[in-house]
Design a protein around this motif. Structure first.
Motif, PDB file in Angstrom:
ATOM      1  N   PRO A 277      -0.242  10.089   8.637  1.00 46.76           N
ATOM      2  CA  PRO A 277       0.849  10.491   8.212  1.00 46.76           C
ATOM      3  C   PRO A 277       1.588   9.664   7.307  1.00 46.76           C
ATOM      4  N   LYS A 278       0.976   8.277   7.532  1.00 43.60           N
ATOM      5  CA  LYS A 278       1.689   7.135   6.622  1.00 43.60           C
ATOM      6  C   LYS A 278       1.214   7.006   5.321  1.00 43.60           C
ATOM      7  N   TRP A 279       0.272   7.890   5.152  1.00 42.92           N
ATOM      8  CA  TRP A 279      -0.405   7.764   3.716  1.00 42.92           C
ATOM      9  C   TRP A 279       0.224   8.263   2.468  1.00 42.92           C
ATOM     10  N   ARG A 280       0.161   7.663   1.316  1.00 37.42           N
ATOM     11  CA  ARG A 280       0.665   8.341   0.162  1.00 37.42           C
ATOM     12  C   ARG A 280      -0.455   8.393  -0.897  1.00 37.42           C
ATOM     13  N   PHE A 281      -0.478   9.275  -1.607  1.00 41.43           N
ATOM     14  CA  PHE A 281      -1.452   9.350  -2.855  1.00 41.43           C
ATOM     15  C   PHE A 281      -1.377   8.335  -3.895  1.00 41.43           C
ATOM     16  N   LEU A 282      -2.362   7.632  -4.219  1.00 39.84           N
ATOM     17  CA  LEU A 282      -1.860   6.373  -5.071  1.00 39.84           C
ATOM     18  C   LEU A 282      -1.893   7.274  -6.680  1.00 39.84           C
ATOM     19  N   SER A 283      -0.814   7.247  -7.033  1.00 40.46           N
ATOM     20  CA  SER A 283      -0.356   7.712  -8.546  1.00 40.46           C
ATOM     21  C   SER A 283      -0.145   6.252  -9.019  1.00 40.46           C
ATOM     22  N   ILE A 284       0.204   6.653 -10.357  1.00 41.15           N
ATOM     23  CA  ILE A 284       0.585   5.514 -11.165  1.00 41.15           C
ATOM     24  C   ILE A 284       1.924   4.886 -10.805  1.00 41.15           C
ATOM     25  N   ASP A 285       2.909   5.870 -10.306  1.00 37.08           N
ATOM     26  CA  ASP A 285       4.107   5.434  -9.939  1.00 37.08           C
ATOM     27  C   ASP A 285       4.107   4.592  -8.660  1.00 37.08           C
ATOM     28  N   VAL A 286       3.208   5.117  -7.677  1.00 44.97           N
ATOM     29  CA  VAL A 286       2.893   4.418  -6.513  1.00 44.97           C
ATOM     30  C   VAL A 286       2.325   2.952  -6.622  1.00 44.97           C
ATOM     31  N   PHE A 287       1.332   3.209  -7.653  1.00 47.23           N
ATOM     32  CA  PHE A 287       0.865   1.757  -7.814  1.00 47.23           C
ATOM     33  C   PHE A 287       1.694   0.724  -8.518  1.00 47.23           C
ATOM     34  N   ASN A 288       2.465   1.157  -9.352  1.00 47.82           N
ATOM     35  CA  ASN A 288       3.526   0.317 -10.096  1.00 47.82           C
ATOM     36  C   ASN A 288       4.316  -0.173  -8.742  1.00 47.82           C
ATOM     37  N   GLN A 289       4.759   0.761  -8.072  1.00 47.35           N
ATOM     38  CA  GLN A 289       5.625   0.097  -7.090  1.00 47.35           C
ATOM     39  C   GLN A 289       5.002  -0.957  -6.188  1.00 47.35           C
ATOM     40  N   TYR A 290       3.692  -0.697  -5.754  1.00 47.37           N
ATOM     41  CA  TYR A 290       3.026  -1.745  -5.229  1.00 47.37           C
ATOM     42  C   TYR A 290       3.007  -2.898  -6.045  1.00 47.37           C
ATOM     43  N   LEU A 291       2.697  -2.971  -7.027  1.00 47.08           N
ATOM     44  CA  LEU A 291       2.797  -4.201  -7.841  1.00 47.08           C
ATOM     45  C   LEU A 291       4.097  -4.966  -7.806  1.00 47.08           C
TER      46      LEU A 291
ATOM     47  N   ASN B  18       7.544  -9.223  -5.602  1.00 49.42           N
ATOM     48  CA  ASN B  18       8.671  -9.792  -4.638  1.00 49.42           C
ATOM     49  C   ASN B  18       7.904 -10.548  -3.434  1.00 49.42           C
ATOM     50  N   ALA B  19       6.927 -10.249  -2.971  1.00 53.65           N
ATOM     51  CA  ALA B  19       6.138 -11.198  -1.839  1.00 53.65           C
ATOM     52  C   ALA B  19       5.941 -12.449  -2.523  1.00 53.65           C
ATOM     53  N   ALA B  20       5.449 -12.635  -3.717  1.00 54.39           N
ATOM     54  CA  ALA B  20       4.812 -13.830  -4.537  1.00 54.39           C
ATOM     55  C   ALA B  20       3.915 -14.569  -3.268  1.00 54.39           C
ATOM     56  N   ILE B  21       4.068 -15.730  -2.975  1.00 53.92           N
ATOM     57  CA  ILE B  21       3.172 -16.518  -2.303  1.00 53.92           C
ATOM     58  C   ILE B  21       2.972 -15.765  -1.033  1.00 53.92           C
ATOM     59  N   GLN B  22       3.864 -14.817  -0.527  1.00 54.87           N
ATOM     60  CA  GLN B  22       3.503 -14.477   0.846  1.00 54.87           C
ATOM     61  C   GLN B  22       2.450 -13.233   0.741  1.00 54.87           C
ATOM     62  N   TYR B  23       2.215 -12.824  -0.429  1.00 55.95           N
ATOM     63  CA  TYR B  23       1.578 -11.477  -0.332  1.00 55.95           C
ATOM     64  C   TYR B  23      -0.046 -11.865   0.160  1.00 55.95           C
ATOM     65  N   VAL B  24      -0.748 -12.676  -0.582  1.00 62.49           N
ATOM     66  CA  VAL B  24      -2.052 -13.110   0.052  1.00 62.49           C
ATOM     67  C   VAL B  24      -2.295 -13.135   1.662  1.00 62.49           C
ATOM     68  N   PRO B  25      -1.339 -13.854   2.176  1.00 57.10           N
ATOM     69  CA  PRO B  25      -1.528 -13.855   3.698  1.00 57.10           C
ATOM     70  C   PRO B  25      -1.483 -12.484   4.444  1.00 57.10           C
ATOM     71  N   SER B  26      -0.593 -11.554   3.837  1.00 57.93           N
ATOM     72  CA  SER B  26      -0.350  -9.929   4.266  1.00 57.93           C
ATOM     73  C   SER B  26      -1.803  -9.492   4.444  1.00 57.93           C
ATOM     74  N   LEU B  27      -2.758  -9.901   3.651  1.00 57.38           N
ATOM     75  CA  LEU B  27      -4.096  -9.006   3.143  1.00 57.38           C
ATOM     76  C   LEU B  27      -5.055  -9.278   4.552  1.00 57.38           C
ATOM     77  N   GLU B  28      -5.730  -8.576   4.979  1.00 56.51           N
ATOM     78  CA  GLU B  28      -6.639  -8.780   5.960  1.00 56.51           C
ATOM     79  C   GLU B  28      -8.148  -8.102   5.188  1.00 56.51           C
ATOM     80  N   ASN B  29      -9.340  -8.914   5.761  1.00 57.61           N
ATOM     81  CA  ASN B  29     -10.447  -8.149   5.384  1.00 57.61           C
ATOM     82  C   ASN B  29     -10.947  -6.989   6.133  1.00 57.61           C
TER      83      ASN B  29
END
Length: 414
Positions: free
Chosen positions: A363-377, A382-393
């Motif tokens: 239920p948390k999923w959203r389709f990856l459209s151009i708008d959703v991708f741009n919002q993600y970028l 906004n997250a800047a240097i905090q972005y990479v630590p938020s990712l998990e392999n």
């Protein structure tokens, strides 16, 4: 007066220079002694002179020692090293000049000959000219400082200049040291690698460019969000999108990264659309996503991209692969004839807070459209240097708890 009397008289009166202060005589000779001296001096006595025999040192007992004695002469070695170092560092008595671009570098030929395989192919020369396309003046300066100064410190910001010089001049020892530093993520982060990649573009160093691309990893989408990415040449965008070490959640994010560059200046970039899309691995996309790409979209430029026949072929092949792959047994003999060998995966990562990173059943999923991708970028910016630590392999078979629960519910309802 006889001779004896004259001599006697002269002896009785010593020169006045022998007298001091109160005229007291400093020495006196008795009569017997004076006569003996006069007698021997005049040679009138009975002389018994004998010839002195010759005698060597060896005959006297001073024979050469049979033991070989060696001496250690201590001298100021550190002082010599210091003086040699001073000669090298201050370029005293240089015997040739290296010309790089519009700059001249007086050098010691033996130093260059010792460290560089490039210089070994020359006989002793007075001048060597290096193309600034291969070696920058700053790069040669840093290399020669490293050769002549044991305490040389090389600024990391000049890494590209240094590497270009080391690679062209074939300095194996320094090349090994550089490679060791590149493996240290504290010295070379993914974003630093992207910046160095940008610096290499005017230098036409494909090897160094590829090396930097392999180090971007989790910083890929952070790079995609930059203005520098949007201004890259088509071939450099292709190389980035084609790199398997880039970290994304799915091939859909790679696809959207290519779309972002194309649509930034679509009228002038549509001619590169097929080339850019060839870097995308459509057969890594789920069938439901490739199916969605065959439907109509509101963005006219995006729709024009999807309508290109070559792009449609790529989408169709990707969809066919996904559908067939899901139903074909892993050990089926049909896999090879049908060319069902799965391409190399990217480096998959996820962030639980990103909606399109969830399974489509969640239920948390959203389709990856151009708008959703741009919002993600924008969120990445906004997250800047905090972005990479938020990712998990992503580990094999790993699902987020909410996605796992959604799949279980779906299986119960079917």
């Amino acid at each position: 007066m006889s001779t004896d009397e004259k001599d006697s008289s002269s002896l009785e009166k010593p020169p006045s220079s022998t007298e001091v202060k109160d005229k007291v005589e400093l020495w006196k000779i008795n009569k017997e002694t004076k006569e003996l001296i006069i007698k021997n001096y005049s040679g009138n006595g009975n002389s018994t002179w004998e010839t002195l025999p010759e005698c060597s040192l060896a005959e006297m007992g001073f024979a050469e020692c049979s033991k070989d004695i060696k001496f250690r002469f201590e001298f100021g070695k550190e002082n010599i090293i210091r003086k040699i170092t001073n000669i090298l560092q201050n370029k005293i008595g240089t015997d040739m000049v290296v010309h790089v671009g519009d700059q001249d570098f007086p050098c010691h030929w033996p130093v260059l000959y010792y460290y560089s395989e490039y210089f070994k192919k020359f006989e002793k020369v007075n001048d060597i000219f290096l193309s600034s396309d291969k070696v920058t003046p700053k790069g040669f300066q840093l290399v020669y400082e490293w050769m002549t100064d044991i305490n040389a410190e090389i600024p990391w910001k000049n890494f590209v200049d240094l590497y270009m010089a080391v690679d062209f001049l074939k300095i194996s020892e320094l090349h090994e040291l550089i490679c060791c530093r590149l493996d240290n993520p504290k010295l070379l982060s993914g974003f630093e690698a992207f910046k160095f990649f940008l610096q290499t573009l005017p230098l036409n160093s494909a090897l160094l460019q590829d090396l930097m691309l392999t180090r971007i990893n989790k910083y890929f989408l952070l790079a995609v969000a930059t203005e520098e990415y949007l201004n890259l040449e088509p071939k450099h965008v292709f190389n980035m999108l084609n790199q398997m070490n880039m970290c994304v959640n799915s091939e859909m994010e790679m696809f959207m990264s290519g779309v972002r560059w194309l649509l930034y200046d679509w009228p002038n970039r549509k001619q590169y659309a097929v080339t850019i899309m060839q870097a995308i691995r459509f057969n890594l996309m789920p069938a439901w996503y490739t199916t969605s790409l065959k439907s109509k979209h509101q963005n006219a430029n995006f729709q024009e991209l999807l309508d290109i026949s070559e792009v449609q072929t790529m989408i169709n092949l990707g969809m066919s692969f996904s559908v067939t792959h899901n139903f074909l047994d892993p050990i089926s003999p049909l896999r090879e004839p049908l060319q069902m060998q799965k391409p190399h995966d990217r480096q998959w990562v996820f962030n639980p807070k990103v909606s399109h990173h969830h399974r489509c059943e969640c239920p948390k999923w959203r389709f990856l459209s151009i708008d959703v991708f741009n919002q993600y970028l924008q969120d990445i910016i906004n997250a800047a240097i905090q972005y990479v630590p938020s990712l998990e392999n992503v580990k094999p078979g790993q699902l987020m708890p909410c996605c796992q629960e959604a799949l279980e519910k779906k299986s119960l309802n079917t």
